[in-house]
Design a protein around this motif. Structure first.
Motif, PDB file in Angstrom:
ATOM      1  N   UNK A  61       0.931  -1.437  -0.023  1.00 56.21           N
ATOM      2  CA  UNK A  61       0.082   0.218  -0.410  1.00 56.21           C
ATOM      3  C   UNK A  61       1.299   0.985   0.206  1.00 56.21           C
ATOM      4  N   UNK A  62       1.900   1.237   0.779  1.00 55.62           N
ATOM      5  CA  UNK A  62       3.028   2.285   0.762  1.00 55.62           C
ATOM      6  C   UNK A  62       3.603   2.214  -0.701  1.00 55.62           C
ATOM      7  N   UNK A  63       3.913   1.315  -1.685  1.00 58.13           N
ATOM      8  CA  UNK A  63       4.638   1.569  -2.603  1.00 58.13           C
ATOM      9  C   UNK A  63       3.250   1.850  -3.789  1.00 58.13           C
ATOM     10  N   UNK A  70       3.889  10.298  -5.481  1.00 60.30           N
ATOM     11  CA  UNK A  70       5.966  10.834  -6.444  1.00 60.30           C
ATOM     12  C   UNK A  70       5.466  10.202  -7.403  1.00 60.30           C
ATOM     13  N   UNK A  71       5.345  10.037  -7.812  1.00 63.18           N
ATOM     14  CA  UNK A  71       6.267   8.697  -9.418  1.00 63.18           C
ATOM     15  C   UNK A  71       7.067   8.570  -9.227  1.00 63.18           C
ATOM     16  N   UNK A  72       7.644   7.302  -7.889  1.00 59.04           N
ATOM     17  CA  UNK A  72       8.472   6.592  -7.583  1.00 59.04           C
ATOM     18  C   UNK A  72       8.172   6.152  -6.627  1.00 59.04           C
ATOM     19  N   UNK A  73       9.868   4.797  -6.741  1.00 57.35           N
ATOM     20  CA  UNK A  73       9.162   3.999  -5.839  1.00 57.35           C
ATOM     21  C   UNK A  73       9.813   4.034  -4.367  1.00 57.35           C
ATOM     22  N   UNK A  74       9.022   3.423  -3.562  1.00 54.40           N
ATOM     23  CA  UNK A  74       9.811   3.638  -1.740  1.00 54.40           C
ATOM     24  C   UNK A  74      10.982   2.670  -2.123  1.00 54.40           C
ATOM     25  N   UNK A  75      11.682   2.862  -0.669  1.00 51.82           N
ATOM     26  CA  UNK A  75      13.154   1.825  -0.695  1.00 51.82           C
ATOM     27  C   UNK A  75      13.124   0.668   0.910  1.00 51.82           C
ATOM     28  N   UNK A  76      13.597   0.178   0.601  1.00 55.34           N
ATOM     29  CA  UNK A  76      12.955  -1.037   1.499  1.00 55.34           C
ATOM     30  C   UNK A  76      14.983  -2.037   1.886  1.00 55.34           C
ATOM     31  N   UNK A  93      10.154  -6.579  -5.771  1.00 59.64           N
ATOM     32  CA  UNK A  93      11.183  -5.417  -6.807  1.00 59.64           C
ATOM     33  C   UNK A  93      10.480  -4.656  -7.430  1.00 59.64           C
ATOM     34  N   UNK A  94       9.385  -4.686  -8.126  1.00 57.04           N
ATOM     35  CA  UNK A  94       8.560  -4.383  -9.206  1.00 57.04           C
ATOM     36  C   UNK A  94       8.521  -3.044  -8.361  1.00 57.04           C
ATOM     37  N   UNK A  95       7.981  -2.819  -6.977  1.00 55.40           N
ATOM     38  CA  UNK A  95       7.540  -1.844  -6.864  1.00 55.40           C
ATOM     39  C   UNK A  95       8.648  -0.578  -5.586  1.00 55.40           C
ATOM     40  N   UNK A  96       8.896  -1.553  -4.948  1.00 55.17           N
ATOM     41  CA  UNK A  96      10.181  -1.505  -3.993  1.00 55.17           C
ATOM     42  C   UNK A  96      11.566  -0.591  -4.464  1.00 55.17           C
ATOM     43  N   UNK A  97      12.829  -0.419  -4.046  1.00 56.44           N
ATOM     44  CA  UNK A  97      13.906  -0.430  -4.704  1.00 56.44           C
ATOM     45  C   UNK A  97      14.637  -1.066  -3.369  1.00 56.44           C
ATOM     46  N   UNK A  98      15.148  -2.589  -3.548  1.00 63.01           N
ATOM     47  CA  UNK A  98      15.255  -2.758  -2.842  1.00 63.01           C
ATOM     48  C   UNK A  98      17.105  -2.653  -2.693  1.00 63.01           C
ATOM     49  N   UNK A  99      17.326  -2.768  -1.482  1.00 59.42           N
ATOM     50  CA  UNK A  99      18.854  -2.514  -0.667  1.00 59.42           C
ATOM     51  C   UNK A  99      18.820  -3.616   0.333  1.00 59.42           C
ATOM     52  N   UNK A 100      20.679  -4.804  -0.246  1.00 57.06           N
ATOM     53  CA  UNK A 100      20.682  -5.853   1.398  1.00 57.06           C
ATOM     54  C   UNK A 100      21.161  -5.420   1.826  1.00 57.06           C
TER      55      UNK A 100
END
Length: 177
Positions: A61-63, A70-76, A93-100
C-alpha cells in the motif's frame, strides 16, 4: 519505530510483524500520507524476523501511494534472508527499490503510536492488504485469490450474534494466517 528527516519517513519494523499490529501500521501509513512534508519513504526490515502477508500488503500500500503521489518507488532495506526471500516471491522488486545491506547509521527513532486491533478492524485490514498484494502481479493474484474470495464471502454474510461472529472470524483469521 519511525523517524522523519527532511521529508523522508523512515519506518523500522522490528521482530515479528503480523496481523495484531495491522491497525497500528495502517493508521501510521494514513497519517504519513497526510503529512505535507512527506517526500519519500524508507522501510527498514533489517531487524524484522517474520512478516506475514497482511503486513506485506500494507507495505505494498505504501508503494502504491508513493508511486501515485511522487512517481517514485519507496526504498526497503532487507538484510534477513527469510524476509528477502518473501519480498522476492511477492514481486516487491517491481514496486520498491530494495537494498540488501544494513544502513550505516539510523536516525533516532520514535515508537509508532499503538492503535488497538479489534476483530473487525483486523478482518478489514487483512482483506484490504490481500487485495493490494493481488493487484501487484499475476503470481500474487493466483496465490491470494482464494484467500480474498473467502474473506469477501465472509464479509457478505449477514450479521449474526456477536459471540457467533467473533468465533467465526477468529477461526477464519487463524486459518488464513
Amino acid at each position: 519505530m519511525y523517524a522523519v528527516h527532511q521529508g523522508t519517513y523512515v519506518v523500522k519494523l522490528i521482530g515479528e510483524i503480523r496481523v495484531p499490529i495491522c491497525s497500528t501500521l495502517d493508521a501510521f501509513i494514513e497519517r504519513m500520507f497526510t503529512d505535507r512534508r512527506l517526500s519519500s519513504v524508507l522501510i527498514d526490515l533489517s531487524e524484522t524476523s517474520v512478516i506475514d502477508s497482511t503486513a506485506l500488503g500494507l507495505l505494498a500500500k505504501i508503494a502504491v501511494r508513493t508511486r501515485k503521489q511522487f512517481q517514485q518507488k519507496p526504498l526497503i532495506i532487507s538484510t534477513q534472508d527469510d524476509v528477502t526471500r518473501i519480498l522476492d516471491t511477492m514481486g516487491f522488486e517491481k514496486v520498491f527499490n530494495i537494498v540488501y545491506e544494513r544502513p550505516v547509521r539510523s536516525p533516532e527513532l520514535t515508537e509508532i503510536p499503538k492503535v488497538p486491533c479489534d476483530e473487525n478492524s483486523a478482518f478489514d485490514k487483512v482483506l484490504e492488504a490481500h487485495r493490494v498484494l493481488m493487484d501487484m502481479n499475476d503470481n500474487n493474484r493466483e496465490t491470494f485469490k482464494d484467500v480474498v474470495a473467502a474473506l469477501e464471502s465472509r464479509a457478505a454474510e449477514p450479521v449474526t450474534s456477536e459471540a457467533s461472529r467473533h468465533q467465526d472470524s477468529t477461526t477464519k483469521l487463524h486459518r488464513i494466517n
